[in-house]
Scaffold this motif. Structure first.
Motif, mmCIF file in Angstrom:
data_model
loop_
_atom_site.group_PDB
_atom_site.id
_atom_site.type_symbol
_atom_site.label_atom_id
_atom_site.label_comp_id
_atom_site.label_asym_id
_atom_site.label_seq_id
_atom_site.Cartn_x
_atom_site.Cartn_y
_atom_site.Cartn_z
ATOM 1 N N ALA A 234 0.848 -1.193 0.000
ATOM 2 C CA ALA A 234 0.000 0.000 0.000
ATOM 3 C C ALA A 234 0.882 1.241 0.000
ATOM 4 N N ARG A 235 0.319 2.360 -0.406
ATOM 5 C CA ARG A 235 1.004 3.651 -0.442
ATOM 6 C C ARG A 235 1.273 4.121 0.984
ATOM 7 N N ILE A 236 2.430 4.747 1.195
ATOM 8 C CA ILE A 236 2.780 5.289 2.509
ATOM 9 C C ILE A 236 3.195 6.743 2.334
ATOM 10 N N GLU A 237 2.474 7.632 3.013
ATOM 11 C CA GLU A 237 2.797 9.054 2.993
ATOM 12 C C GLU A 237 3.168 9.485 4.402
ATOM 13 N N THR A 238 4.251 10.241 4.525
ATOM 14 C CA THR A 238 4.583 10.822 5.822
ATOM 15 C C THR A 238 3.651 12.005 6.047
ATOM 16 N N PRO A 239 3.453 12.421 7.306
ATOM 17 C CA PRO A 239 2.530 13.536 7.573
ATOM 18 C C PRO A 239 2.852 14.803 6.774
ATOM 19 N N ASP A 240 4.127 15.079 6.538
ATOM 20 C CA ASP A 240 4.486 16.280 5.771
ATOM 21 C C ASP A 240 4.528 15.998 4.262
ATOM 22 N N GLN A 241 4.276 14.780 3.863
ATOM 23 C CA GLN A 241 4.241 14.318 2.468
ATOM 24 C C GLN A 241 5.571 14.516 1.739
ATOM 25 N N ARG A 242 6.654 14.634 2.469
ATOM 26 C CA ARG A 242 7.960 14.812 1.838
ATOM 27 C C ARG A 242 8.606 13.483 1.492
ATOM 28 N N GLN A 243 8.155 12.412 2.094
ATOM 29 C CA GLN A 243 8.763 11.109 1.834
ATOM 30 C C GLN A 243 7.704 10.067 1.519
ATOM 31 N N THR A 244 6.924 10.327 0.520
ATOM 32 C CA THR A 244 5.892 9.384 0.103
ATOM 33 C C THR A 244 6.541 8.207 -0.620
ATOM 34 N N SER A 245 6.097 7.016 -0.292
ATOM 35 C CA SER A 245 6.524 5.810 -1.001
ATOM 36 C C SER A 245 5.316 5.286 -1.761
ATOM 37 N N HIS A 246 5.460 5.208 -3.067
ATOM 38 C CA HIS A 246 4.351 4.761 -3.908
ATOM 39 C C HIS A 246 4.127 3.264 -3.774
ATOM 40 N N GLU A 247 2.893 2.873 -3.958
ATOM 41 C CA GLU A 247 2.489 1.480 -3.797
ATOM 42 C C GLU A 247 3.228 0.546 -4.756
ATOM 43 N N LEU A 248 3.411 0.947 -6.007
ATOM 44 C CA LEU A 248 4.117 0.098 -6.975
ATOM 45 C C LEU A 248 5.589 -0.012 -6.606
ATOM 46 N N GLU A 249 6.174 1.089 -6.208
ATOM 47 C CA GLU A 249 7.571 1.093 -5.765
ATOM 48 C C GLU A 249 7.766 0.103 -4.611
ATOM 49 N N LEU A 250 6.898 0.156 -3.629
ATOM 50 C CA LEU A 250 7.023 -0.722 -2.467
ATOM 51 C C LEU A 250 6.802 -2.182 -2.827
ATOM 52 N N ALA A 251 5.856 -2.463 -3.710
ATOM 53 C CA ALA A 251 5.615 -3.847 -4.124
ATOM 54 C C ALA A 251 6.836 -4.414 -4.842
ATOM 55 N N VAL A 252 7.428 -3.638 -5.749
ATOM 56 C CA VAL A 252 8.616 -4.095 -6.475
ATOM 57 C C VAL A 252 9.784 -4.288 -5.510
ATOM 58 N N LYS A 253 10.012 -3.329 -4.637
ATOM 59 C CA LYS A 253 11.144 -3.426 -3.698
ATOM 60 C C LYS A 253 10.958 -4.562 -2.706
ATOM 61 N N THR A 254 9.721 -4.844 -2.317
ATOM 62 C CA THR A 254 9.467 -5.984 -1.433
ATOM 63 C C THR A 254 9.798 -7.285 -2.150
ATOM 64 N N ALA A 255 9.400 -7.393 -3.402
ATOM 65 C CA ALA A 255 9.706 -8.591 -4.193
ATOM 66 C C ALA A 255 11.216 -8.771 -4.326
ATOM 67 N N LEU A 256 11.901 -7.695 -4.648
ATOM 68 C CA LEU A 256 13.355 -7.777 -4.832
ATOM 69 C C LEU A 256 14.073 -8.118 -3.532
ATOM 70 N N SER A 257 13.625 -7.525 -2.413
ATOM 71 C CA SER A 257 14.282 -7.805 -1.135
ATOM 72 C C SER A 257 14.016 -9.227 -0.665
ATOM 73 N N ASP A 258 12.995 -9.864 -1.230
ATOM 74 C CA ASP A 258 12.702 -11.261 -0.914
ATOM 75 C C ASP A 258 13.454 -12.218 -1.852
ATOM 76 N N GLY A 259 14.238 -11.644 -2.768
ATOM 77 C CA GLY A 259 15.031 -12.480 -3.666
ATOM 78 C C GLY A 259 14.329 -12.845 -4.959
ATOM 79 N N ALA A 260 13.203 -12.229 -5.234
ATOM 80 C CA ALA A 260 12.460 -12.537 -6.463
ATOM 81 C C ALA A 260 13.246 -12.068 -7.681
ATOM 82 N N GLY A 261 12.990 -12.708 -8.791
ATOM 83 C CA GLY A 261 13.630 -12.332 -10.039
ATOM 84 C C GLY A 261 12.927 -11.158 -10.688
ATOM 85 N N SER A 262 12.795 -11.212 -11.973
ATOM 86 C CA SER A 262 12.243 -10.089 -12.716
ATOM 87 C C SER A 262 10.733 -9.948 -12.516
#
Length: 163
Positions: free
Chosen positions: A75-103
């Protein structure tokens, strides 16, 4: 959904050290229930995590399918000041990669309201760990509003990693 026929990694022909990707359409093979089921699973996973959105904006979630067949969602994560928002697609891809997933083969981004889109950074991230044929769908309230390959979403298809 005709764009679902683009399966990149699953349809390759090797010839003198070169790889050429073929879609199911190229091979004259109709869409299968498997590809439709894949899209439904991605949609369900993205919709399941969307209520976990952190911040004041609409609920947004994303799910990606890896070459190994695993689905990762975030899911999307926004900090209260919205300066460090992490987009939902970005987080899904990075979670997959950090779990060792391929392409990354395919992805779905959902939102409870318009607009739903994929920012340039997220497009580049998917391109770096997918291909120009990696399909991304945008869905609002269970209704698809766009489906495009990363190659179509990027202004310079050459920035996509080739396999």
């Amino acid at each position: 959904m005709s764009d679902q026929s683009r399966l990149g990694d699953q349809n390759r022909i090797r010839s003198v050290g070169k790889v050429r990707r073929l879609s199911l359409d190229d091979l004259g093979i109709p869409l299968t229930d498997e590809s439709e089921s894949r899209a439904e699973k991605l949609l369900e996973a993205a919709e399941d995590v969307a209520p976990n959105t952190v911040g004041d904006g609409p609920d947004r979630g994303a799910a990606v399918l890896t070459a190994g067949g695993a689905i990762y969602a975030a899911a999307r994560i926004e900090t209260p000041d919205q300066r460090q928002t992490s987009h939902e697609l970005e987080l899904a891809v990075k979670t997959a990669l950090s779990d060792g997933a391929g392409s990354i083969i395919e992805g779905t981004v959902v939102s409870e309201e318009e607009p739903v889109s994929v920012c340039g950074d997220c497009r580049e991230l998917v391109a770096a760990f997918g291909t120009g044929d990696t399909l991304i769908r945008g869905v609002v309230n269970s209704e698809e509003v766009f489906a495009a390959t990363v190659g179509e979403l990027l202004p310079d298809e050459q920035s996509c990693r080739t396999k």
